[in-house]
Design a protein around this motif. Sequence first.
Motif, PDB file in Angstrom:
ATOM      1  N   ILE A  20       9.464   2.518 -11.410  1.00  0.00           N
ATOM      2  CA  ILE A  20       9.871   1.246 -12.013  1.00  0.00           C
ATOM      3  C   ILE A  20       9.054   0.985 -13.277  1.00  0.00           C
ATOM      4  CG2 ILE A  20       9.886  -1.264 -11.684  1.00  0.00           C
ATOM      5  CD1 ILE A  20      10.460  -0.688  -8.690  1.00  0.00           C
ATOM      6  N   TYR A  21       7.743   1.226 -13.206  1.00  0.00           N
ATOM      7  CA  TYR A  21       6.892   1.029 -14.387  1.00  0.00           C
ATOM      8  C   TYR A  21       7.318   1.955 -15.522  1.00  0.00           C
ATOM      9  CZ  TYR A  21       3.803  -0.958 -10.781  1.00  0.00           C
ATOM     10  OH  TYR A  21       3.277  -1.665  -9.732  1.00  0.00           O
ATOM     11  N   PHE A  22       7.630   3.217 -15.170  1.00  0.00           N
ATOM     12  CA  PHE A  22       8.048   4.182 -16.193  1.00  0.00           C
ATOM     13  C   PHE A  22       9.329   3.737 -16.874  1.00  0.00           C
ATOM     14  CE2 PHE A  22      11.120   7.719 -16.713  1.00  0.00           C
ATOM     15  CZ  PHE A  22      10.690   8.126 -17.971  1.00  0.00           C
ATOM     16  N   VAL A  23      10.320   3.332 -16.081  1.00  0.00           N
ATOM     17  CA  VAL A  23      11.600   2.894 -16.657  1.00  0.00           C
ATOM     18  C   VAL A  23      11.389   1.669 -17.541  1.00  0.00           C
ATOM     19  CG1 VAL A  23      13.878   1.964 -16.135  1.00  0.00           C
ATOM     20  CG2 VAL A  23      13.000   3.900 -14.819  1.00  0.00           C
ATOM     21  N   ALA A  24      10.592   0.714 -17.055  1.00  0.00           N
ATOM     22  CA  ALA A  24      10.326  -0.496 -17.842  1.00  0.00           C
ATOM     23  C   ALA A  24       9.604  -0.156 -19.139  1.00  0.00           C
ATOM     24  CB  ALA A  24       9.501  -1.479 -17.013  1.00  0.00           C
ATOM     25  N   ALA A  25       8.642   0.765 -19.062  1.00  0.00           N
ATOM     26  CA  ALA A  25       7.902   1.173 -20.257  1.00  0.00           C
ATOM     27  C   ALA A  25       8.812   1.892 -21.244  1.00  0.00           C
ATOM     28  CB  ALA A  25       6.722   2.067 -19.864  1.00  0.00           C
ATOM     29  N   LEU A  26       9.688   2.771 -20.720  1.00  0.00           N
ATOM     30  CA  LEU A  26      10.616   3.506 -21.574  1.00  0.00           C
ATOM     31  C   LEU A  26      11.571   2.558 -22.292  1.00  0.00           C
ATOM     32  CD1 LEU A  26      11.722   6.250 -22.526  1.00  0.00           C
ATOM     33  CD2 LEU A  26      13.211   6.241 -20.512  1.00  0.00           C
ATOM     34  N   LEU A  27      12.117   1.596 -21.557  1.00  0.00           N
ATOM     35  CA  LEU A  27      13.035   0.627 -22.159  1.00  0.00           C
ATOM     36  C   LEU A  27      12.328  -0.223 -23.212  1.00  0.00           C
ATOM     37  CD1 LEU A  27      15.038  -0.549 -19.004  1.00  0.00           C
ATOM     38  CD2 LEU A  27      15.802   1.012 -20.811  1.00  0.00           C
ATOM     39  N   ALA A  28      11.096  -0.620 -22.920  1.00  0.00           N
ATOM     40  CA  ALA A  28      10.329  -1.404 -23.889  1.00  0.00           C
ATOM     41  C   ALA A  28      10.049  -0.587 -25.136  1.00  0.00           C
ATOM     42  CB  ALA A  28       9.023  -1.877 -23.263  1.00  0.00           C
ATOM     43  N   SER A  29       9.728   0.692 -24.947  1.00  0.00           N
ATOM     44  CA  SER A  29       9.473   1.567 -26.089  1.00  0.00           C
ATOM     45  C   SER A  29      10.712   1.708 -26.963  1.00  0.00           C
ATOM     46  CB  SER A  29       9.018   2.941 -25.589  1.00  0.00           C
ATOM     47  OG  SER A  29       8.839   3.847 -26.660  1.00  0.00           O
ATOM     48  N   ARG A  30      11.883   1.836 -26.318  1.00  0.00           N
ATOM     49  CA  ARG A  30      13.135   1.976 -27.070  1.00  0.00           C
ATOM     50  C   ARG A  30      13.518   0.689 -27.797  1.00  0.00           C
ATOM     51  NH1 ARG A  30      17.093   5.733 -23.235  1.00  0.00           N
ATOM     52  NH2 ARG A  30      15.924   7.693 -23.535  1.00  0.00           N
ATOM     53  N   ARG A  31      13.002  -0.437 -27.284  1.00  0.00           N
ATOM     54  CA  ARG A  31      13.239  -1.708 -27.976  1.00  0.00           C
ATOM     55  C   ARG A  31      12.294  -1.887 -29.162  1.00  0.00           C
ATOM     56  NH1 ARG A  31      13.361  -3.851 -22.639  1.00  0.00           N
ATOM     57  NH2 ARG A  31      11.276  -4.703 -22.979  1.00  0.00           N
ATOM     58  N   GLY A  32      11.364  -0.960 -29.310  1.00  0.00           N
ATOM     59  CA  GLY A  32      10.424  -1.037 -30.420  1.00  0.00           C
ATOM     60  C   GLY A  32       9.131  -1.745 -30.100  1.00  0.00           C
ATOM     61  N   ASP A  33       8.836  -1.951 -28.822  1.00  0.00           N
ATOM     62  CA  ASP A  33       7.582  -2.590 -28.417  1.00  0.00           C
ATOM     63  C   ASP A  33       6.433  -1.621 -28.664  1.00  0.00           C
ATOM     64  OD1 ASP A  33       5.410  -3.793 -27.160  1.00  0.00           O
ATOM     65  OD2 ASP A  33       6.613  -4.553 -25.488  1.00  0.00           O
ATOM     66  N   GLY A  34       5.595  -1.937 -29.648  1.00  0.00           N
ATOM     67  CA  GLY A  34       4.509  -1.041 -30.037  1.00  0.00           C
ATOM     68  C   GLY A  34       3.434  -0.868 -28.998  1.00  0.00           C
ATOM     69  N   ARG A  35       3.417  -1.722 -27.983  1.00  0.00           N
ATOM     70  CA  ARG A  35       2.418  -1.584 -26.920  1.00  0.00           C
ATOM     71  C   ARG A  35       2.736  -0.405 -26.010  1.00  0.00           C
ATOM     72  NH1 ARG A  35       2.819  -7.900 -25.377  1.00  0.00           N
ATOM     73  NH2 ARG A  35       4.993  -7.241 -25.573  1.00  0.00           N
ATOM     74  N   PHE A  36       3.992   0.000 -25.974  1.00  0.00           N
ATOM     75  CA  PHE A  36       4.398   1.129 -25.132  1.00  0.00           C
ATOM     76  C   PHE A  36       4.642   2.345 -26.021  1.00  0.00           C
ATOM     77  CE2 PHE A  36       5.318  -2.446 -22.337  1.00  0.00           C
ATOM     78  CZ  PHE A  36       4.763  -1.999 -21.148  1.00  0.00           C
ATOM     79  N   THR A  37       3.541   2.981 -26.393  1.00  0.00           N
ATOM     80  CA  THR A  37       3.611   4.176 -27.227  1.00  0.00           C
ATOM     81  C   THR A  37       4.093   5.363 -26.396  1.00  0.00           C
ATOM     82  OG1 THR A  37       1.320   4.764 -26.699  1.00  0.00           O
ATOM     83  CG2 THR A  37       1.678   3.314 -28.624  1.00  0.00           C
ATOM     84  N   ALA A  38       4.316   6.484 -27.071  1.00  0.00           N
ATOM     85  CA  ALA A  38       4.767   7.686 -26.362  1.00  0.00           C
ATOM     86  C   ALA A  38       3.751   8.115 -25.307  1.00  0.00           C
ATOM     87  CB  ALA A  38       5.003   8.820 -27.363  1.00  0.00           C
ATOM     88  N   SER A  39       2.459   7.977 -25.613  1.00  0.00           N
ATOM     89  CA  SER A  39       1.443   8.390 -24.641  1.00  0.00           C
ATOM     90  C   SER A  39       1.402   7.455 -23.443  1.00  0.00           C
ATOM     91  CB  SER A  39       0.061   8.469 -25.302  1.00  0.00           C
ATOM     92  OG  SER A  39      -0.355   7.216 -25.791  1.00  0.00           O
TER      93      SER A  39
END
Length: 205
Positions: A20-39
Amino acid sequence: MNAEHTNALTNGLHALCLFIYFVAALLASRRGDGRFTASVVGFFLLTFMLKMMGVFVHYEPEAGMVATVWVGIGIGIVLLHYLIMHTLRFPGAYQVEGVYFCVATALLCLLTEDFVFLAIQILGINLAAALWSRGLLRIGFLGVVISNVFWIVARKGTEAWIGKELPSELRYDNDLFHFMLIASTFMVYKAFARGDGVPQSGGRL
C-alpha cells in the motif's frame, strides 16, 4: 498454529502494508510530488519485495529454493540500505563504508545461517539514518532500531535460557517483531508523505 505459519501471516500483513505504501508513493511521484523521489519509491518497492521473500522462507522453510531465496534476501537488504543512505544524502565516504558493513554482515549471515547478522545490519544502518535525520522520519527509523534490538534480545536471551537454538515452530518473537516493524514503517511512510524529515535539495535533512 505453530510459529512458522504465524510468522508467514504477520510477515504477509507487513507486506500488504508495504505494498500500500509503495502504490501510494508511486502515485504521488507520478503526480509530481517531489517528496517521493525515485529512491523513495524504490525503497518501498524493494522493502515490499523483500517481505514477500520473507513470507516464502517462513511458510516453506523446507522448500528446495529456500537457500537461493535467502541469498536474494541478503543481496536485497544490502541494496535497500544503500537506497536509505542515498535517499538521506549521506556523504559519499559514509555510503562506501556503509556498503562494506552491509556486505560483510550479509556474508556472515549466509555463511553462519544466523539471522542475527542481518538484524545487526538493519540496526546499524537504521540507527545511522535516525541520527542523520530529524522529525517523524527519525522516529520511524528509531522504531526499526528498537524492533531489531527487541528481536536480538528476545531470540538470543531465550536461546541462552533454554541452552539451544529456538525451534522454528516456537519463534513467536518473530510475530512481535513484524508488528513492531509495521508501526515503524508506517511512521517512515507518513514522514515522507508529510515532508517531516524529508531531505531537502542541497544537503543534510
